[in-house]
Design a protein around this motif. Structure first.
Motif, PDB file in Angstrom:
ATOM      1  N   VAL A 267      38.980 -31.927  85.608  1.00 28.04           N
ATOM      2  CA  VAL A 267      39.450 -30.764  86.367  1.00 28.04           C
ATOM      3  C   VAL A 267      39.530 -31.092  87.857  1.00 28.04           C
ATOM      4  CG1 VAL A 267      38.953 -28.371  87.013  1.00 28.04           C
ATOM      5  CG2 VAL A 267      38.665 -29.100  84.635  1.00 28.04           C
ATOM      6  N   ALA A 268      38.515 -31.751  88.398  1.00 28.05           N
ATOM      7  CA  ALA A 268      38.535 -32.113  89.819  1.00 28.05           C
ATOM      8  C   ALA A 268      39.717 -33.033  90.118  1.00 28.05           C
ATOM      9  CB  ALA A 268      37.215 -32.777  90.217  1.00 28.05           C
ATOM     10  N   ASP A 269      39.956 -34.010  89.238  1.00 29.32           N
ATOM     11  CA  ASP A 269      41.105 -34.910  89.421  1.00 29.32           C
ATOM     12  C   ASP A 269      42.415 -34.135  89.403  1.00 29.32           C
ATOM     13  OD1 ASP A 269      39.385 -37.078  89.495  1.00 29.32           O
ATOM     14  OD2 ASP A 269      39.868 -37.776  87.466  1.00 29.32           O
ATOM     15  N   ASN A 270      42.531 -33.174  88.493  1.00 29.87           N
ATOM     16  CA  ASN A 270      43.766 -32.389  88.393  1.00 29.87           C
ATOM     17  C   ASN A 270      43.939 -31.430  89.569  1.00 29.87           C
ATOM     18  OD1 ASN A 270      44.846 -33.594  86.100  1.00 29.87           O
ATOM     19  ND2 ASN A 270      43.608 -32.320  84.750  1.00 29.87           N
ATOM     20  N   ILE A 271      42.852 -30.934  90.114  1.00 32.56           N
ATOM     21  CA  ILE A 271      42.940 -30.108  91.328  1.00 32.56           C
ATOM     22  C   ILE A 271      43.489 -30.960  92.477  1.00 32.56           C
ATOM     23  CG2 ILE A 271      41.580 -28.962  93.133  1.00 32.56           C
ATOM     24  CD1 ILE A 271      39.776 -27.906  90.801  1.00 32.56           C
ATOM     25  N   ARG A 272      42.927 -32.165  92.651  1.00 34.42           N
ATOM     26  CA  ARG A 272      43.413 -33.044  93.714  1.00 34.42           C
ATOM     27  C   ARG A 272      44.870 -33.440  93.489  1.00 34.42           C
ATOM     28  NH1 ARG A 272      38.774 -35.547  92.518  1.00 34.42           N
ATOM     29  NH2 ARG A 272      39.827 -37.494  91.945  1.00 34.42           N
ATOM     30  N   ALA A 273      45.235 -33.697  92.240  1.00 32.34           N
ATOM     31  CA  ALA A 273      46.623 -34.062  91.936  1.00 32.34           C
ATOM     32  C   ALA A 273      47.569 -32.910  92.268  1.00 32.34           C
ATOM     33  CB  ALA A 273      46.757 -34.456  90.468  1.00 32.34           C
ATOM     34  N   GLU A 274      47.165 -31.691  91.929  1.00 32.81           N
ATOM     35  CA  GLU A 274      48.017 -30.535  92.228  1.00 32.81           C
ATOM     36  C   GLU A 274      48.106 -30.301  93.733  1.00 32.81           C
ATOM     37  OE1 GLU A 274      50.806 -27.842  91.642  1.00 32.81           O
ATOM     38  OE2 GLU A 274      49.976 -29.118  90.059  1.00 32.81           O
TER      39      GLU A 274
ATOM     40  N   SER B 293      48.170 -22.963  85.639  1.00 31.87           N
ATOM     41  CA  SER B 293      47.298 -22.391  84.615  1.00 31.87           C
ATOM     42  C   SER B 293      45.959 -23.110  84.603  1.00 31.87           C
ATOM     43  CB  SER B 293      47.955 -22.505  83.239  1.00 31.87           C
ATOM     44  OG  SER B 293      48.010 -23.856  82.836  1.00 31.87           O
ATOM     45  N   ILE B 294      44.963 -22.414  84.108  1.00 32.78           N
ATOM     46  CA  ILE B 294      43.650 -23.028  83.921  1.00 32.78           C
ATOM     47  C   ILE B 294      43.776 -24.202  82.963  1.00 32.78           C
ATOM     48  CG2 ILE B 294      41.349 -22.661  82.944  1.00 32.78           C
ATOM     49  CD1 ILE B 294      41.540 -19.769  84.077  1.00 32.78           C
ATOM     50  N   GLU B 295      44.579 -24.030  81.923  1.00 36.79           N
ATOM     51  CA  GLU B 295      44.762 -25.084  80.930  1.00 36.79           C
ATOM     52  C   GLU B 295      45.298 -26.362  81.570  1.00 36.79           C
ATOM     53  OE1 GLU B 295      45.958 -21.962  80.594  1.00 36.79           O
ATOM     54  OE2 GLU B 295      44.799 -21.190  78.909  1.00 36.79           O
ATOM     55  N   SER B 296      46.208 -26.217  82.540  1.00 32.02           N
ATOM     56  CA  SER B 296      46.771 -27.403  83.182  1.00 32.02           C
ATOM     57  C   SER B 296      45.713 -28.163  83.969  1.00 32.02           C
ATOM     58  CB  SER B 296      47.954 -27.037  84.075  1.00 32.02           C
ATOM     59  OG  SER B 296      47.528 -26.349  85.227  1.00 32.02           O
ATOM     60  N   LEU B 297      44.726 -27.445  84.512  1.00 37.02           N
ATOM     61  CA  LEU B 297      43.655 -28.129  85.236  1.00 37.02           C
ATOM     62  C   LEU B 297      42.768 -28.926  84.283  1.00 37.02           C
ATOM     63  CD1 LEU B 297      42.652 -25.509  87.950  1.00 37.02           C
ATOM     64  CD2 LEU B 297      44.158 -27.497  88.162  1.00 37.02           C
ATOM     65  N   PHE B 298      42.742 -28.516  83.021  1.00 40.05           N
ATOM     66  CA  PHE B 298      42.007 -29.273  82.007  1.00 40.05           C
ATOM     67  C   PHE B 298      42.889 -30.341  81.371  1.00 40.05           C
ATOM     68  CE2 PHE B 298      39.156 -25.666  82.287  1.00 40.05           C
ATOM     69  CZ  PHE B 298      37.913 -26.245  82.093  1.00 40.05           C
ATOM     70  N   GLY B 299      44.154 -30.427  81.828  1.00 41.93           N
ATOM     71  CA  GLY B 299      45.060 -31.424  81.290  1.00 41.93           C
ATOM     72  C   GLY B 299      45.645 -31.044  79.946  1.00 41.93           C
ATOM     73  N   LYS B 300      45.629 -29.750  79.627  1.00 37.78           N
ATOM     74  CA  LYS B 300      46.095 -29.290  78.316  1.00 37.78           C
ATOM     75  C   LYS B 300      47.591 -29.028  78.272  1.00 37.78           C
ATOM     76  CE  LYS B 300      42.038 -29.257  76.490  1.00 37.78           C
ATOM     77  NZ  LYS B 300      41.648 -30.274  75.545  1.00 37.78           N
ATOM     78  N   GLN B 301      48.241 -28.943  79.417  1.00 37.00           N
ATOM     79  CA  GLN B 301      49.690 -28.738  79.448  1.00 37.00           C
ATOM     80  C   GLN B 301      50.217 -29.309  80.742  1.00 37.00           C
ATOM     81  OE1 GLN B 301      49.908 -24.463  79.309  1.00 37.00           O
ATOM     82  NE2 GLN B 301      50.347 -24.343  81.454  1.00 37.00           N
ATOM     83  N   LYS B 302      51.485 -29.568  80.774  1.00 37.74           N
ATOM     84  CA  LYS B 302      52.098 -30.087  81.986  1.00 37.74           C
ATOM     85  C   LYS B 302      52.179 -28.985  83.030  1.00 37.74           C
ATOM     86  CE  LYS B 302      54.893 -33.867  80.382  1.00 37.74           C
ATOM     87  NZ  LYS B 302      56.233 -34.439  80.388  1.00 37.74           N
ATOM     88  N   THR B 303      51.973 -29.367  84.269  1.00 38.09           N
ATOM     89  CA  THR B 303      52.117 -28.456  85.391  1.00 38.09           C
ATOM     90  C   THR B 303      53.514 -28.645  85.950  1.00 38.09           C
ATOM     91  OG1 THR B 303      49.779 -28.708  85.900  1.00 38.09           O
ATOM     92  CG2 THR B 303      51.187 -27.824  87.649  1.00 38.09           C
ATOM     93  N   PRO B 304      54.272 -27.557  86.142  1.00 38.73           N
ATOM     94  CA  PRO B 304      55.613 -27.724  86.715  1.00 38.73           C
ATOM     95  C   PRO B 304      55.513 -28.263  88.132  1.00 38.73           C
ATOM     96  CG  PRO B 304      55.038 -25.399  86.587  1.00 38.73           C
ATOM     97  CD  PRO B 304      53.936 -26.167  85.923  1.00 38.73           C
ATOM     98  N   PRO B 305      56.515 -29.002  88.574  1.00 36.09           N
ATOM     99  CA  PRO B 305      56.512 -29.479  89.958  1.00 36.09           C
ATOM    100  C   PRO B 305      56.394 -28.312  90.924  1.00 36.09           C
ATOM    101  CG  PRO B 305      58.281 -30.506  88.711  1.00 36.09           C
ATOM    102  CD  PRO B 305      57.678 -29.440  87.836  1.00 36.09           C
ATOM    103  N   ALA B 306      55.859 -28.571  92.083  1.00 32.30           N
ATOM    104  CA  ALA B 306      55.669 -27.531  93.091  1.00 32.30           C
ATOM    105  C   ALA B 306      56.969 -26.778  93.324  1.00 32.30           C
ATOM    106  CB  ALA B 306      55.173 -28.143  94.395  1.00 32.30           C
ATOM    107  N   GLY B 307      56.869 -25.472  93.366  1.00 30.73           N
ATOM    108  CA  GLY B 307      58.039 -24.637  93.605  1.00 30.73           C
ATOM    109  C   GLY B 307      58.684 -24.144  92.337  1.00 30.73           C
ATOM    110  N   GLU B 308      58.508 -24.850  91.238  1.00 34.49           N
ATOM    111  CA  GLU B 308      59.104 -24.398  89.981  1.00 34.49           C
ATOM    112  C   GLU B 308      58.150 -23.432  89.315  1.00 34.49           C
ATOM    113  OE1 GLU B 308      60.513 -27.346  87.294  1.00 34.49           O
ATOM    114  OE2 GLU B 308      61.451 -28.495  88.891  1.00 34.49           O
ATOM    115  N   GLY B 309      58.662 -22.291  88.941  1.00 31.29           N
ATOM    116  CA  GLY B 309      57.848 -21.311  88.255  1.00 31.29           C
ATOM    117  C   GLY B 309      57.149 -20.343  89.187  1.00 31.29           C
TER     118      GLY B 309
END
Length: 101
Positions: free
Chosen positions: A16-23, A70-86
């Motif tokens: 989750v921490a890695d995905n927060i930094r990535a986002e 989404s919370i799920e995306s922070l757990f790596g459960k789904q792709k996060t759309p690029p910034a600005g999309e969605g």
């Protein structure tokens, strides 16, 4: 010595921490900008995003909400759309189009 239960907790916290930094990087947000949006000190963000302080469920929900993912995306459960999309858009997922008659 860590117990298996603690080892699993460390694993998901790191993911989750890695995905927060990535986002944050995808959106080009600094720790200071995110802290400002969350209403906390930059050190609070940096300690959680680095994994130095374990994340609790409320922290994860706050990060997801402010980053617009989404919370799920922070757990790596789904792709996060690029910034600005969605963000603020009517987004349709493939296969969920309304029926045409």
């Amino acid at each position: 010595m860590t117990t298996p239960q603690n080892h699993h907790a460390t694993d998901w916290n790191t993911v989750v921490a890695d995905n927060i930094r990535a986002e944050m990087a995808r959106q080009r947000w600094s720790g200071r900008k995110l802290a400002n949006r969350l209403g906390v000190q930059p050190t609070w963000v940096n300690r959680r995003a680095s994994g130095a302080t374990p994340l609790d469920p409320n922290d994860i929900a706050l990060f997801a909400d402010v980053l617009g993912v989404s919370i799920e995306s922070l757990f790596g459960k789904q792709k996060t759309p690029p910034a600005g999309e969605g963000e603020g858009r009517n987004v349709r997922l493939e296969g969920l189009e309304p029926p045409t008659f």
